[in-house]
Scaffold this motif. Structure first.
Motif, PDB file in Angstrom:
ATOM      1  N   TYR A 191      21.697 -16.904   0.138  1.00  0.00           N
ATOM      2  CA  TYR A 191      20.685 -16.197  -0.988  1.00  0.00           C
ATOM      3  C   TYR A 191      19.784 -15.222  -0.986  1.00  0.00           C
ATOM      4  N   VAL A 192      18.861 -15.524  -0.115  1.00  0.00           N
ATOM      5  CA  VAL A 192      17.736 -14.625   0.069  1.00  0.00           C
ATOM      6  C   VAL A 192      17.924 -13.300  -0.225  1.00  0.00           C
ATOM      7  N   LEU A 193      19.483 -12.624   0.914  1.00  0.00           N
ATOM      8  CA  LEU A 193      19.528 -11.256   0.895  1.00  0.00           C
ATOM      9  C   LEU A 193      20.569 -11.365  -0.452  1.00  0.00           C
ATOM     10  N   GLY A 199      12.928 -12.483 -10.594  1.00  0.00           N
ATOM     11  CA  GLY A 199      14.108 -13.915 -11.118  1.00  0.00           C
ATOM     12  C   GLY A 199      14.870 -14.207  -9.774  1.00  0.00           C
ATOM     13  N   ASN A 200      14.084 -14.786  -8.536  1.00  0.00           N
ATOM     14  CA  ASN A 200      14.623 -15.434  -7.565  1.00  0.00           C
ATOM     15  C   ASN A 200      14.339 -16.867  -8.217  1.00  0.00           C
ATOM     16  N   SER A 201      15.009 -18.248  -7.958  1.00  0.00           N
ATOM     17  CA  SER A 201      14.357 -19.638  -7.815  1.00  0.00           C
ATOM     18  C   SER A 201      14.395 -20.311  -7.227  1.00  0.00           C
ATOM     19  N   LEU A 202      13.100 -19.501  -5.972  1.00  0.00           N
ATOM     20  CA  LEU A 202      13.005 -20.446  -5.014  1.00  0.00           C
ATOM     21  C   LEU A 202      11.859 -20.156  -4.829  1.00  0.00           C
ATOM     22  N   ASN A 203      10.808 -19.014  -5.331  1.00  0.00           N
ATOM     23  CA  ASN A 203      10.210 -19.322  -4.983  1.00  0.00           C
ATOM     24  C   ASN A 203       8.813 -18.352  -5.699  1.00  0.00           C
TER      25      ASN A 203
END
Length: 315
Positions: A191-193, A199-203
């Motif tokens: 996911y992080v790549l 707009g990411n869902s992590l932080n």
């Protein structure tokens, strides 16, 4: 239990160099990786249960903060991710035969903690999928004084219209030989790549997001992409089964970001509302990764976790 020395990537871990990593074998001979940060004071030990796609290096910063206050930490690479044995030919795919198999990893972790004489009392700290595994471990009788959860996967967030389709498709995939393929809407890149920071869902912290990217760029063997259809079905079944059970008797504390959009916040709130000695802490502005959020959020979560450990030090 035989524990062999395992690699640990300190250059991307952002924590104390005082860490030991080990290979351990679960009862079905699957090899998992463990990392241990020892605290001089020996006040107790945190059994760190990471989320899906994660690996022990990611928790070095939190473990170092806990060690500075007297608590050791042991973290695990679950089967099928990190440097633990991958279970199917395509190592990019998240897969487990059945969710109960993760309890074999828990048992190996507990046995290793005993072998290493890690100080008691012990506590569970479970993030996301690790929160689901951790809740099951409480029902299985793991000997801990309390449990902390961060965005626990007690349900997977999806629309009411999509949920029946997810159940049907994930079940049907096993009947037609597609169970090891990626679940629809997921990627073959971790996911992080795959997702830019915006707009990411992590932080919500760009520096911490860059660190998470650097970890898997530097060591691609740590990375895991989307879940398989089989994993999705197993996860749905496990979340349903856990939801039907009454709250555990051990004290609990759960952190939930106000902007959570990966796990089902309603399932978390319902569980904590019925947990007589449990507390829910909403983290305003946080997304899924409370321990990888901005420094004020991280520091507050660590401080509150330490207060919880200290409060429940004696049964």
């Amino acid at each position: 239990m035989k524990l062999d020395t395992a690699p640990f990537y300190n250059d991307v871990a952002l924590g104390s160099d005082e860490v030991q990593a080990y290979w351990a074998r679960a009862s079905d001979d699957v090899r998992i990786r463990l990392a241990v940060w020892r605290a001089d004071a020996g006040l107790g030990t945190i059994l760190m249960f990471p989320g899906r796609t994660e690996f022990v290096e990611k928790y070095a910063m939190s473990a170092t903060a806990f060690a500075a206050q007297g608590y050791s930490t042991i973290a695990v690479d679950w089967r099928g991710q990190g440097l633990a044995d991958r279970l199917i030919e395509d190592r990019r795919v998240g897969y487990v035969e059945q969710f109960q198999d993760y309890q074999k990893d828990v048992a190996a972790m507990v046995e290793a903690a005993q072998e290493l004489d890690l100080p008691k009392p012990w506590y569970v700290f479970g993030h996301s999928m690790g929160g689901c595994i951790g809740l099951r471990a409480l029902y299985e009788g793991i000997d801990v004084n309390g449990a902390i959860f961060s965005a626990p996967m007690w349900g997977i967030l999806m629309s009411s219209a999509l949920r029946p389709a997810a159940w049907a498709l994930s079940w049907a995939s096993k009947q037609v030989g597609l169970a090891k393929g990626f679940a629809p809407g997921t990627s073959d890149v971790t996911y992080v790549l795959d997702a830019p920071f915006e707009g990411n869902s992590l932080n919500t912290d760009p520096e911490m997001y860059r660190i998470m990217q650097d970890q898997v760029r530097s060591y691609p063997e740590l990375s895991l992409a989307g879940p398989s259809l089989h994993w999705l079905h197993e996860a749905l079944v496990e979340a349903r089964d856990l939801a039907a059970r009454p709250a555990p008797s051990v004290p609990g504390l759960t952190f939930l970001g106000s902007q959570e959009c990966i796990v089902d916040s309603t399932a978390i709130k319902d569980r904590m509302q019925g947990w007589s000695n449990g507390e829910l802490r909403m983290v305003e502005g946080a997304e899924h990764e409370v321990l990888m959020e901005s420094k004020p959020m991280r520091d507050a979560a660590i401080a509150e976790s330490l207060a919880f450990f200290n409060k429940h030090h004696d049964k």
